[in-house]
Design an enzyme around this catalytic site. Structure first.
Site, PDB file in Angstrom:
ATOM      1  CE1 TYR A 124      -5.102  -7.382   3.755  1.00 24.98           C
ATOM      2  CE2 TYR A 124      -3.941  -8.146   5.693  1.00 24.98           C
ATOM      3  CZ  TYR A 124      -4.484  -8.391   4.458  1.00 24.98           C
ATOM      4  OH  TYR A 124      -4.414  -9.644   3.916  1.00 24.98           O
ATOM      5  CE  LYS A 171     -10.410  -7.285 -10.696  1.00 30.00           C
ATOM      6  NZ  LYS A 171     -10.587  -8.042 -11.980  1.00 30.00           N
ATOM      7  CG  ASP A 204      -8.436 -10.492 -13.051  1.00 30.09           C
ATOM      8  OD1 ASP A 204      -7.508  -9.670 -13.227  1.00 30.09           O
ATOM      9  OD2 ASP A 204      -9.579 -10.311 -13.491  1.00 30.09           O
ATOM     10  CG  ASP A 228      -1.839 -11.479   3.343  1.00 29.59           C
ATOM     11  OD1 ASP A 228      -0.912 -12.302   3.444  1.00 29.59           O
ATOM     12  OD2 ASP A 228      -2.732 -11.358   4.194  1.00 29.59           O
TER      13      ASP A 228
END
Ligand code: NAI
Length: 336
Positions: A124, A171, A204, A228
């Site tokens: 972002y 991640k 995930d 988000d």
């Protein structure tokens, strides 16, 4: 003590839902003076930008804001007013509590989550360029400072609210430097809070487990992009964006907001559900320490939802905004 709060009514249903919220807060005796400031469509007309300086100055001065939804034109070169607000005021904490409320259609039972989203970094930062024709690079930023301050905010919130378990979501196996730094900051700050249970999980795996049984999670700490996406997923588990409050908080200001959009399909028809903005305003009351008034409003909302006779259309009822709002006011304690 009276609090001066900058009010951004917003576009579409914004004036209806913020108006209803003001009515409930006034009836509950909340010591708030509103300072209306332009944003969204109105600000575009008057100032040529959706989040003008005069509005940012008002929030900076009052340090508190309540915001209705703002339309974001797709394309056309406008920066999202919401992103502009977060960046200009460095509102680095995206706080979204997600709970199952009574009588909300589609709600998963037993949802009681608090999401912390790092609001300022990640993809972002808006840094993109075309390396060669047909190949673009979008930069994902990650600093130790940003990781540490959002982690500290989450741990302090948990300590204060008696929350037990936090999952840091990442991640780091794919992005060992950026996500690894976020995880490292979480572990470093977490060492100061040994009485809070601390875990980490791949985004995930979290996406798989949340819809199976959200009650197994308590507090989630997320980077900007995954925050988000997953905050909307979690809102879906609780029955949708129309019933979920939110806040963007920084060191010098805090803006509380509905997370739903401007609902152009029902704007101006007196049908909108004001709950998301009202619960966001309740977060504001808690933020400044007006616990009793916030509790009174929460109990009145719960009573109206459980009773089920005055629900708005999105909740499966036939009431309009005014009837739903009045029912909440009628359920406030008489001394309010
Ligand atoms: P939306 O949330 O405005 O509408 C989606 C559906 O939910 C519509 O059917 C709408 O009627 C319903 N809905 C939303 N809030 C409701 C409420 N309080 N009571 C009853 N029904 C409600 O999402 P959409 O259509 O994608 O976006 C419309 C505009 O809102 C766009 O310009 C978008 O950029 C903006 N937007 C602004 C946000 C913000 O300011 N935080 C967040 C999301 C969208």
């Amino acid at each position: 003590m009276r609090y001066r709060v900058t009010l951004l009514e917003g576009d579409g249903i914004g004036p209806e839902v913020t108006g209803a919220t003001r009515e409930v807060l006034a009836a509950a005796g909340a010591p708030i003076e509103w300072e209306r400031a332009p944003a969204g469509g109105e600000a575009m007309e008057r100032f040529g930008e959706p989040m003008p300086q005069v509005t940012l100055d008002s929030i900076r001065r009052n340090r508190l804001g309540l915001k209705g939804p703002l339309m974001t034109p797709k394309g056309g070169g406008f920066r999202s007013a919401n992103v502009a607000l977060r960046q200009a005021l460095d509102l680095f904490v995206g706080l979204r509590p997600v709970r199952t409320l009574p009588n909300v259609p589609g709600a998963f039972p037993g949802v009681d989550l608090v999401l912390f989203r790092e609001n300022t970094e990640d993809l972002y930062a808006g840094i993109e360029h075309e390396v060669t024709p047909g190949t673009v690079v979008s930069v994902k930023t990650s600093t130790d400072r940003a990781g540490e301050r959002i982690a500290r905010w989450a741990f302090e919130y948990m300590r204060y609210r008696g929350r037990r378990t936090v999952h840091c979501c990442h991640k780091a196996n794919i992005n060992p430097l950026s996500d690894g730094a976020f995880l490292g900051a979480f572990r470093q700050v977490g060492a100061e809070y040994p009485y809070i249970q601390q875990k980490d999980i791949g985004v995930d795996s979290l996406s798989l487990l949340l819809p199976l049984d959200p009650s197994q999670f308590d507090v989630l700490l997320l980077q900007n992009l995954s925050g988000d996406i997953l905050s909307d997923l979690c809102a879906g588990l609780a029955g949708g964006l129309g019933v979920v409050p939110g806040a963007n908080i920084g060191t010098h200001a805090a803006v509380f907001e509905a997370v739903h959009g401007t609902a152009p399909d029902i704007a101006g028809q007196g049908k909108a559900n004001p709950l998301a903005v009202l619960l966001s305003a309740n977060m504001l009351l808690e933020y400044v320490g007006e616990w009793k008034i916030a509790k009174n409003i929460e109990q009145a909302v719960w009573a109206v939802l459980a009773d089920g006779k005055h629900l708005t259309g999105d909740l499966g009822g036939k009431a309009g905004t005014a009837e739903f709002t009045q029912a909440i006011i009628d359920n406030l304690p008489r001394s309010s």
